[in-house]
Write a protein that holds these residues in place. Structure first.
Motif, PDB file in Angstrom:
ATOM      1  N   LEU A 125       0.834  -1.214   0.000  1.00  0.00           N
ATOM      2  CA  LEU A 125       0.000   0.000   0.000  1.00  0.00           C
ATOM      3  C   LEU A 125       0.862   1.256   0.000  1.00  0.00           C
ATOM      4  O   LEU A 125       0.594   2.219  -0.724  1.00  0.00           O
TER       5      LEU A 125
ATOM      6  N   THR B 275     -11.950  -1.761   8.030  1.00  0.00           N
ATOM      7  CA  THR B 275     -10.820  -2.330   7.290  1.00  0.00           C
ATOM      8  C   THR B 275      -9.720  -2.655   8.293  1.00  0.00           C
ATOM      9  O   THR B 275      -9.795  -2.248   9.451  1.00  0.00           O
TER      10      THR B 275
ATOM     11  N   VAL C 211     -11.486  -1.085  -0.234  1.00  0.00           N
ATOM     12  CA  VAL C 211     -10.926  -2.310   0.359  1.00  0.00           C
ATOM     13  C   VAL C 211     -11.884  -3.461   0.051  1.00  0.00           C
ATOM     14  O   VAL C 211     -13.055  -3.402   0.435  1.00  0.00           O
TER      15      VAL C 211
ATOM     16  N   CYS D 289      -5.814  -6.870  -0.029  1.00  0.00           N
ATOM     17  CA  CYS D 289      -5.097  -7.731   0.911  1.00  0.00           C
ATOM     18  C   CYS D 289      -5.934  -8.919   1.371  1.00  0.00           C
ATOM     19  O   CYS D 289      -5.399  -9.968   1.694  1.00  0.00           O
ATOM     20  N   GLN D 290      -7.264  -8.755   1.415  1.00  0.00           N
ATOM     21  CA  GLN D 290      -8.118  -9.875   1.828  1.00  0.00           C
ATOM     22  C   GLN D 290      -8.800 -10.544   0.636  1.00  0.00           C
ATOM     23  O   GLN D 290      -9.747 -11.303   0.824  1.00  0.00           O
TER      24      GLN D 290
ATOM     25  N   SER E  66      -1.589  -8.787   0.213  1.00  0.00           N
ATOM     26  CA  SER E  66      -0.798  -9.261   1.352  1.00  0.00           C
ATOM     27  C   SER E  66      -0.673 -10.773   1.289  1.00  0.00           C
ATOM     28  O   SER E  66      -1.584 -11.466   0.821  1.00  0.00           O
TER      29      SER E  66
ATOM     30  N   ASN F 250       0.333 -12.363   4.266  1.00  0.00           N
ATOM     31  CA  ASN F 250       0.558 -12.762   5.659  1.00  0.00           C
ATOM     32  C   ASN F 250      -0.255 -14.009   5.979  1.00  0.00           C
ATOM     33  O   ASN F 250      -1.033 -14.502   5.171  1.00  0.00           O
TER      34      ASN F 250
ATOM     35  N   LYS G  10      -4.129 -14.585   5.173  1.00  0.00           N
ATOM     36  CA  LYS G  10      -4.679 -14.261   3.863  1.00  0.00           C
ATOM     37  C   LYS G  10      -4.934 -15.513   3.033  1.00  0.00           C
ATOM     38  O   LYS G  10      -4.534 -16.610   3.408  1.00  0.00           O
TER      39      LYS G  10
HETATM   40  C1  LIG Z   1      -3.753  -7.767   6.030  1.00  0.00           C
HETATM   41  C2  LIG Z   1      -4.215  -6.476   5.508  1.00  0.00           C
HETATM   42  C3  LIG Z   1      -3.321  -5.436   5.218  1.00  0.00           C
HETATM   43  C4  LIG Z   1      -1.854  -5.472   5.559  1.00  0.00           C
HETATM   44  O1  LIG Z   1      -1.154  -6.585   5.177  1.00  0.00           O
HETATM   45  P1  LIG Z   1       0.208  -6.984   5.938  1.00  0.00           P
HETATM   46  O2  LIG Z   1       0.801  -7.975   4.995  1.00  0.00           O
HETATM   47  O3  LIG Z   1      -0.174  -7.587   7.241  1.00  0.00           O
HETATM   48  O4  LIG Z   1       1.047  -5.781   6.073  1.00  0.00           O
HETATM   49  C5  LIG Z   1      -3.829  -4.285   4.643  1.00  0.00           C
HETATM   50  N1  LIG Z   1      -5.124  -4.134   4.386  1.00  0.00           N
HETATM   51  C6  LIG Z   1      -6.028  -5.094   4.674  1.00  0.00           C
HETATM   52  C7  LIG Z   1      -7.471  -4.883   4.344  1.00  0.00           C
HETATM   53  C8  LIG Z   1      -5.609  -6.291   5.259  1.00  0.00           C
HETATM   54  O5  LIG Z   1      -6.513  -7.213   5.580  1.00  0.00           O
END
Ligand SMILES: *Cc1c(COP(=O)(O)O)cnc(C)c1O
Length: 401
Positions: free
Chosen positions: A67, A88, A133, A161-162, A183, A185, A188
């Motif tokens: 981002l 979010t 988002v 990210c989601q 993302s 992480n 996800k």
């Molecule tokens: C997980 C997430 C992020 C950030 O991702 P990281 O990899 O944890 O930095 C940003 N926006 C949304 C909506 C997310 O769910």
């Protein structure tokens, strides 16, 4: 209790990772002709760009970093306002703050994504971008958002990210706005522990994002490059170990989404005609199906349901709600003309009203931090789905009796 990709770490990830470990070359850069250089990050970028049908993909170290790279690429900074939903993960908002810009919170609608009507209301002469988002795997109403963006000449940064792999009207999320951020992480849809991705069809934005994620260099330098740097960057590079796992996971994304969509459809079929709630609005059936959100008829029913199945309504599900972001609530901006931007609890009444009636049932993302500690996961059988659906129906019938 993670996302679906984490449940499926196996031989494929191990093979890609062993290629890198055995080669001993862990850095994303290397000499083209070096046989030790496995180019996993570059390959991940190539396959992710193909998958999302975009021209450019840039792997980074996190979704937050993705981002921030988008905001830097679009030159968004001090005195610029960015419209972002109040429901979010905090990183959407913190990336705006860290870029020096001002987050302007907008309402969500019953899709649990940003409400296009409220975007219009929140536009000022300082507005520079919208950050929709794709929350809980559900694509935003991108037609209306892009229409507003064109009318007011705003950038659109999609926070995907989601929602890796979700599509809106046959286009993959992230490829519709000017830039998209993902993302990887642990929670996800696909994961490499941590990691992120930026996508865009614009070469100039790609080059700027690339420079920002490194130390200002042009894409894919091979050595130390001086005299050609146009942007101040910070190291958010992905290394080959992460790239190897991310590559194997990308190749599983379609299979993951197909499995989740099938399980979610079965769960919805079991629950249809149950009184007391409706399903949230889904903006495109090609959503990720990572979660099933129930919107109860009243806060009281939702609270009692949550207590009985041992979960929480989304209003209380932790850190995805602006009301629970104490770091944000403490902030305040004073503009030159005396106007003040403050973040107050309950400043988004429509959002609050929806979230206090909403409960997430896990389908593929099992995360109590997202209010989805209860439900099924990607390995659940038809009997498991039946058992969860039966319990939901029984609980509601008891509450309504
Ligand atoms: C997980 C997430 C992020 C950030 O991702 P990281 O990899 O944890 O930095 C940003 N926006 C949304 C909506 C997310 O769910």
């Amino acid at each position: 209790m993670p996302g679906p990709g984490a449940y499926l770490i196996g031989e494929e990830e191990k093979k890609e990772l062993m290629d890198v470990i055995e080669s001993g070359h862990f850095f994303r850069y290397g000499a083209e002709n070096d046989p030790k250089f496995q180019k996993k990050v570059v390959q991940f970028e190539k396959e992710f760009a193909n998958y999302t049908e975009t021209k450019y993909a840039l792997a980074v170290s996190s979704g937050t970093g993705a981002l921030m790279s988008c905001l830097a690429a679009l030159n968004i900074g001090p005195d610029d306002e960015v419209i972002v939903p109040g429901y979010t993960f905090i990183a959407s908002i913190s990336s705006i703050i860290l870029s020096g810009a001002i987050p302007v919170l907008a309402e969500i609608d019953e899709s649990l994504t940003i409400d296009p009507d409220d975007i219009r209301r929140k536009i000022t002469k300082r507005t520079k971008a919208i950050m929709p988002v794709h929350m809980l795997g559900n694509p935003c109403d991108m037609d209306r958002i892009m229409e507003i963006a064109r009318e007011f000449r705003l950038f659109v940064i999609e926070d995907c990210c989601q929602a890796a792999g979700a599509a809106y009207k046959w286009r993959k999320v992230g490829s519709i706005g000017h830039m998209g951020a993902f993302s990887l992480n642990n929670f996800k849809t696909i994961t490499s522990g941590d990691g992120g991705m930026v996508i865009t069809n614009d070469e100039f934005y790609y080059e700027r994002a690339f420079g920002f994620h490194d130390q200002g260099h042009k894409p894919n330098r091979t050595g130390v490059e001086v005299g050609n740097r146009s942007i101040i960057g910070m190291n958010m590079r992905m290394n080959e170990l992460t790239g190897a796992v991310a590559l194997a996971q990308t190749r599983k994304l379609d299979m993951i989404l197909a499995a989740l969509r099938e399980k979610k459809a079965k769960m919805k079929l079991e629950l249809q005609n149950t009184p007391g709630f409706q399903f949230r609005k889904i903006n495109d059936p090609m959503e990720c199906a990572t979660l099933l959100t129930l919107l109860f008829d009243s806060k009281e029913i939702a609270d009692r349901f949550a207590e009985r199945i041992g979960t929480k309504t989304l209003a209380h599900s932790g850190w995805h709600v602006y009301n629970n972001m104490e770091q944000l609530l403490a902030k305040k901006y004073e503009f030159n003309n005396g106007e003040v931007m403050e973040y107050r609890k309950h400043m988004l009444p429509k959002t609050d009203g929806i979230l206090e009636r909403a409960i997430n049932i896990s389908i593929g993302v099992v995360d109590s931090g997202l209010g989805a500690g209860y439900g099924i996961n990607i390995h659940s059988s038809d009997q498991d789905i039946q058992a969860v659906a039966d319990n939901i129906k029984k609980t509601i019938n008891e509450i309504l009796a």
